[in-house]
Design a protein around this motif. Structure first.
Motif, mmCIF file in Angstrom:
data_model
loop_
_atom_site.group_PDB
_atom_site.id
_atom_site.type_symbol
_atom_site.label_atom_id
_atom_site.label_comp_id
_atom_site.label_asym_id
_atom_site.label_seq_id
_atom_site.Cartn_x
_atom_site.Cartn_y
_atom_site.Cartn_z
ATOM 1 N N LEU A 1 0.842 -1.197 0.000
ATOM 2 C CA LEU A 1 0.000 0.000 0.000
ATOM 3 C C LEU A 1 0.877 1.247 0.000
ATOM 4 O O LEU A 1 1.924 1.277 0.645
ATOM 5 N N THR A 2 0.418 2.281 -0.689
ATOM 6 C CA THR A 2 1.157 3.543 -0.686
ATOM 7 C C THR A 2 1.007 4.191 0.683
ATOM 8 O O THR A 2 0.202 3.757 1.513
ATOM 9 N N ALA A 3 1.796 5.248 0.910
ATOM 10 C CA ALA A 3 1.719 5.977 2.180
ATOM 11 C C ALA A 3 0.269 6.369 2.465
ATOM 12 O O ALA A 3 -0.253 6.121 3.558
ATOM 13 N N THR A 4 -0.390 6.953 1.478
ATOM 14 C CA THR A 4 -1.778 7.378 1.672
ATOM 15 C C THR A 4 -2.675 6.192 2.012
ATOM 16 O O THR A 4 -3.480 6.252 2.938
ATOM 17 N N GLN A 5 -2.525 5.118 1.249
ATOM 18 C CA GLN A 5 -3.378 3.950 1.479
ATOM 19 C C GLN A 5 -3.152 3.362 2.871
ATOM 20 O O GLN A 5 -4.097 2.946 3.540
ATOM 21 N N ASN A 6 -1.890 3.349 3.318
ATOM 22 C CA ASN A 6 -1.613 2.880 4.667
ATOM 23 C C ASN A 6 -2.332 3.729 5.704
ATOM 24 O O ASN A 6 -2.896 3.208 6.660
ATOM 25 N N VAL A 7 -2.301 5.034 5.487
ATOM 26 C CA VAL A 7 -2.963 5.932 6.439
ATOM 27 C C VAL A 7 -4.481 5.728 6.391
ATOM 28 O O VAL A 7 -5.150 5.714 7.425
ATOM 29 N N ILE A 8 -4.997 5.516 5.186
ATOM 30 C CA ILE A 8 -6.440 5.285 5.050
ATOM 31 C C ILE A 8 -6.874 4.063 5.863
ATOM 32 O O ILE A 8 -7.958 4.040 6.449
ATOM 33 N N MET A 9 -5.997 3.077 5.939
ATOM 34 C CA MET A 9 -6.335 1.882 6.728
ATOM 35 C C MET A 9 -6.600 2.238 8.190
ATOM 36 O O MET A 9 -7.356 1.563 8.876
ATOM 37 N N GLY A 10 -5.940 3.295 8.668
ATOM 38 C CA GLY A 10 -6.164 3.716 10.048
ATOM 39 C C GLY A 10 -7.524 4.370 10.233
ATOM 40 O O GLY A 10 -8.024 4.490 11.352
ATOM 41 N N LEU A 11 -8.117 4.772 9.106
ATOM 42 C CA LEU A 11 -9.384 5.502 9.170
ATOM 43 C C LEU A 11 -10.548 4.585 8.826
ATOM 44 O O LEU A 11 -11.642 4.690 9.378
ATOM 45 N N GLN A 12 -10.270 3.667 7.916
ATOM 46 C CA GLN A 12 -11.337 2.849 7.357
ATOM 47 C C GLN A 12 -11.923 1.875 8.372
ATOM 48 O O GLN A 12 -12.995 1.319 8.156
ATOM 49 N N VAL A 13 -11.193 1.678 9.467
ATOM 50 C CA VAL A 13 -11.690 0.777 10.488
ATOM 51 C C VAL A 13 -12.981 1.334 11.104
ATOM 52 O O VAL A 13 -13.796 0.621 11.646
ATOM 53 N N HIS A 14 -13.152 2.651 10.962
ATOM 54 C CA HIS A 14 -14.420 3.262 11.374
ATOM 55 C C HIS A 14 -15.375 3.203 10.205
ATOM 56 O O HIS A 14 -15.055 3.654 9.112
ATOM 57 N N ARG A 15 -16.535 2.625 10.444
ATOM 58 C CA ARG A 15 -17.519 2.476 9.357
ATOM 59 C C ARG A 15 -18.033 3.846 8.915
ATOM 60 O O ARG A 15 -18.019 4.806 9.682
ATOM 61 N N GLY A 16 -18.471 3.912 7.679
ATOM 62 C CA GLY A 16 -19.187 5.097 7.221
ATOM 63 C C GLY A 16 -18.314 6.286 6.887
ATOM 64 O O GLY A 16 -18.776 7.414 6.899
ATOM 65 N N VAL A 17 -17.013 6.025 6.617
ATOM 66 C CA VAL A 17 -16.177 7.111 6.124
ATOM 67 C C VAL A 17 -16.145 6.998 4.609
ATOM 68 O O VAL A 17 -15.801 5.943 4.070
ATOM 69 N N SER A 18 -16.511 8.043 3.922
ATOM 70 C CA SER A 18 -16.546 7.958 2.459
ATOM 71 C C SER A 18 -15.127 7.936 1.909
ATOM 72 O O SER A 18 -14.190 8.383 2.557
ATOM 73 N N ASP A 19 -14.987 7.379 0.701
ATOM 74 C CA ASP A 19 -13.665 7.267 0.082
ATOM 75 C C ASP A 19 -13.000 8.630 -0.042
ATOM 76 O O ASP A 19 -11.818 8.787 0.241
ATOM 77 N N ALA A 20 -13.798 9.620 -0.463
ATOM 78 C CA ALA A 20 -13.241 10.951 -0.688
ATOM 79 C C ALA A 20 -12.766 11.554 0.636
ATOM 80 O O ALA A 20 -11.672 12.119 0.716
ATOM 81 N N ASP A 21 -13.584 11.396 1.691
ATOM 82 C CA ASP A 21 -13.205 11.923 3.008
ATOM 83 C C ASP A 21 -11.926 11.249 3.511
ATOM 84 O O ASP A 21 -11.031 11.908 4.051
ATOM 85 N N ALA A 22 -11.875 9.932 3.342
ATOM 86 C CA ALA A 22 -10.710 9.180 3.804
ATOM 87 C C ALA A 22 -9.462 9.666 3.086
ATOM 88 O O ALA A 22 -8.420 9.895 3.698
ATOM 89 N N GLN A 23 -9.590 9.852 1.788
ATOM 90 C CA GLN A 23 -8.475 10.313 0.978
ATOM 91 C C GLN A 23 -7.982 11.679 1.465
ATOM 92 O O GLN A 23 -6.793 11.904 1.664
ATOM 93 N N ARG A 24 -8.950 12.568 1.711
ATOM 94 C CA ARG A 24 -8.609 13.921 2.138
ATOM 95 C C ARG A 24 -7.930 13.896 3.508
ATOM 96 O O ARG A 24 -6.881 14.511 3.717
#
Ligand SMILES: Nc1ncnc2c1ncn2[C@@H]1O[C@H](COP(=O)(O)OP(=O)(O)OP(=O)(O)O)[C@@H](O)[C@H]1O
Ligand SMILES: [Mg+2]
Lengths: 231, 390
Positions: A102-125
């Motif tokens: 996973l890229t740096a961003t994708q790794n960080v997104i994993m820390g966020l995605q564990v919470h349900r209901g975060v949209s892809d765009a929000d997670a990316q931002r």
């Protein structure tokens, strides 16, 4: 009303092994973490620092004594409750433990995605923002293999912080880093903790970190031997 | 692909990213899945074509009920049936007509290669028992030693077969007689013989002097309009006092034959096993790929566990990987499988081809079995203990 203490551990005992090889690692450990505080846990190798951290971090079941984390009793809590609580914590390990694919961003997104209901765009931002805070704006699309040790650990910091955890647990996060990178990472933790009102418990051997602590605990042979409040 | 999976699973397509991170390993995994697919396709193709070849001669005739000897598993084997049963059966009010059907193999010396024609002897004045594609030519068989030849017979050149007309018949020697083919029909080489031939019962008996007109191989019956086949079959069973005879509807006879060829004959069993082995190879390959992948990422998975991801997350990652391997391995498998079947069909003149239903069932099978392998592979995840990370 929420407690002022985010964590209260009382009379914590812990054993490893069974039968003849059963060995007590923690003896009557009492400890509290004040909301927003920066606490450093020190002690010689084998004194039980990691054991304390894994118990508080809901990674091991509490055997004896009481741990009250975010107003929940961990002693006797179910696996599902422990998993749910872990989502409200941030972990930083000695190794960065980033996912190589996973890229740096994708790794960080994993820390966020564990919470349900975060949209892809929000997670990316949020991930891009968090990487900006740790000074890696120009490395967002890099795979861990193309980052230096300090940069990787900073990605790990961003991953731990992106979900706005109530409590950050870090076990020797600077051990694998050179002096400069280590100072950078600790400053980062301290600064971001203060900015977000986050509580931090950090295990370290590194004396330079002590100046930044609100409280310093020392463990020896599974017992807390000194507790020093600062600031 | 990445986008699609992200939308499908509602999260980062970690499985996809993980699989494609190591290109060579990914390519090898896909090749493995494709190989298993090709294996299954070829075996299935042969099995299907065996089935088609088995059912083929049943198309040459029309009947509602067939009476055969107790040991007759197909049109071409088993003993005879006494003609007297035909007369008995005709006594049933619903039975309108009956015909004795003779069958034997006629060797035909074609110079460099002898071929064997599965030859049926029929009553040339009963077109009602003959399949529509042949019925019009049936009167031609009233001439002694006349034949209708399979234009797809192995060893018969295309233009040679196409030239056969009543005006330009083809005469040839067989069983020390001179047969004359006046017309052709589309039979097709099967697994048992090289092609088919129809002659009159009289011609058949001249070809095989040892056979008797009183003992055909099968008896075909047609029923009156509105008659219930099963009821008549049951009635005939009590009417005909020889309990060893097989009295079945014509359709059942064909299906029994198919089942017999696929489950009792060695060739059928071998290709059935081939399919099973292909499925097992695929299962093992996907399991191997996924479980190594899980083992290689235990630390990352443990980290995710520590972060609060539950068992369903890990299952979905492995399912995602299984789906990717299944879908992406299937495509080259389908292409290569089609090519091989087409080539084999050309060489053997067997009706070997990729069919839509075969492609769909193999695709579904691939995805389902990949998912099963994935589910088994996740058992290794138990070893990812987040407490060991610190
Ligand atoms: N999984 C385990 N099984 C058995 N014993 C263990 C296990 N983990 C820790 N111990 C023992 O418990 C004691 C405390 O270990 P712990 O890892 O908490 O020490 P530590 O203070 O983190 O040491 P270090 O500074 O080397 O990381 C040690 O004696 C260790 O051998
Ligand atoms: Mg330790």
């Amino acid at each position: 009303m929420e407690h002022e203490n985010i964590l209260e551990a009382k009379g914590l005992n812990h054993w490893f092994g069974t039968g003849d090889v059963k060995k007590q690692a923690l003896f009557d450990v009492n400890l509290t973490l004040k909301r927003g505080s920066f606490t450093v846990l020190m002690g010689p190798s084998g004194s039980g620092k990691t054991t304390v951290l894994t118990l508080i971090g809901c990674l091991r079941s509490v055997q004896d004594g009481s741990v009250c984390l975010l107003d929940r009793e961990l002693n006797g809590a179910s696996e599902a409750e422990l998993v749910a609580l872990r989502r409200r914590l941030g972990f930083i390990f000695q190794a960065h433990n980033l996912h190589e694919s996973l890229t740096a961003t994708q790794n960080v997104i994993m820390g966020l995605q564990v919470h349900r209901g975060v949209s892809d765009a929000d997670a990316q931002r949020a991930a891009t923002h968090a990487l900006g805070l740790v000074g890696l704006s120009d490395r967002v699309g890099y795979l861990p293999g193309n980052l230096s040790g300090g940069q990787k650990q900073r990605v790990a910091v961003a991953r731990a912080l992106v979900g706005n955890p109530a409590l950050l647990l870090a076990d020797e996060p600077t051990a694998a880093l050179d002096k400069e990178s280590a100072a950078e990472v600790v400053d980062l933790l301290k600064r971001m903790g203060a900015a977000r009102g986050m509580t931090t418990l950090l295990v370290t051997h590194d004396n330079r970190i002590l100046d930044r602590a609100d409280r310093i605990l020392t463990l020896e042979d599974g017992r807390i031997v000194t507790m020093e409040d600062r600031g | 692909m990445s986008r699609l999976l992200q939308a499908l699973f509602g999260r980062l397509p970690i499985g996809w990213l993980q699989l494609t991170h190591n290109r060579t390993r990914f390519a090898a995994a896909l090749a493995g899945v494709a190989f298993a697919n090709v294996l299954v396709f070829v075996q299935l193709g042969i099995m299907n074509s065996m089935g088609a070849a088995t059912l083929r001669p049943y198309d040459f005739f029309q009947a509602d009920i067939m009476i055969s000897a107790g040991d007759a598993n197909s049109l071409s084997d088993g003993g005879n049936v006494a003609r007297q049963w035909l007369l008995q059966a005709m006594a049933d009010p619903d039975v309108v007509d009956g015909m004795g059907l003779f069958m034997a193999n006629v060797p035909w010396d074609r110079g460099e290669k002898d071929i064997s024609l599965s030859t049926f002897g029929v009553d040339p004045v009963k077109p009602g028992f003959i399949g529509v594609q042949i019925a019009d030519d049936l009167p031609l068989l009233q001439v002694q030693d006349a034949a209708i030849l399979d234009r797809l017979a192995r060893g018969l050149a295309k233009d040679e077969a196409a030239a056969i007309r009543p005006q330009t018949p083809l005469a040839f020697e067989a069983q020390s007689r001179t047969l004359v083919a006046y017309a052709t029909f589309a039979g097709g080489g099967g697994f048992g013989g090289d092609g088919y031939m129809l002659v009159s019962d009289q011609t058949f008996l001249s070809l095989f002097p040892a056979r008797s007109s009183a003992a055909p191989d099968h008896i075909l019956l047609t029923l009156g309009r509105g008659a219930d086949v099963d009821t008549v079959v049951a009635r005939l069973r009590s009417l005909i006092s020889d309990p060893s005879l097989r009295i079945r509807s014509y359709a059942d006879a064909a299906q029994d034959d198919l089942k017999y060829q696929q489950t009792r004959r060695p060739t059928g069993i071998i290709f059935g096993f081939g399919v099973l082995i292909g499925v097992l190879v695929g299962l093992v390959i996907v399991y191997q790929v996924l479980s190594t992948d899980v083992a290689d990422h235990l630390r990352e998975y443990a980290t995710f566990k520590a972060m609060g991801y539950g068992p369903r997350f890990f299952l979905s990652v492995v399912f995602e990987e299984a789906l990717v391997l299944g879908v992406m391995g299937f495509i080259p498998g389908l292409i290569v499988g089609t090519a091989i079947l087409t080539l084999m069909g050309k060489i053997t003149t067997l009706p070997l081809a990729m069919s839509f239903s075969m492609a769909v069932s193999v695709f579904i099978g691939t995805v389902v079995f990949s998912a099963i392998s994935g589910a088994i592979a996740t058992r290794r995840l138990a070893a990812a203990d987040p407490a060991d990370l610190f």
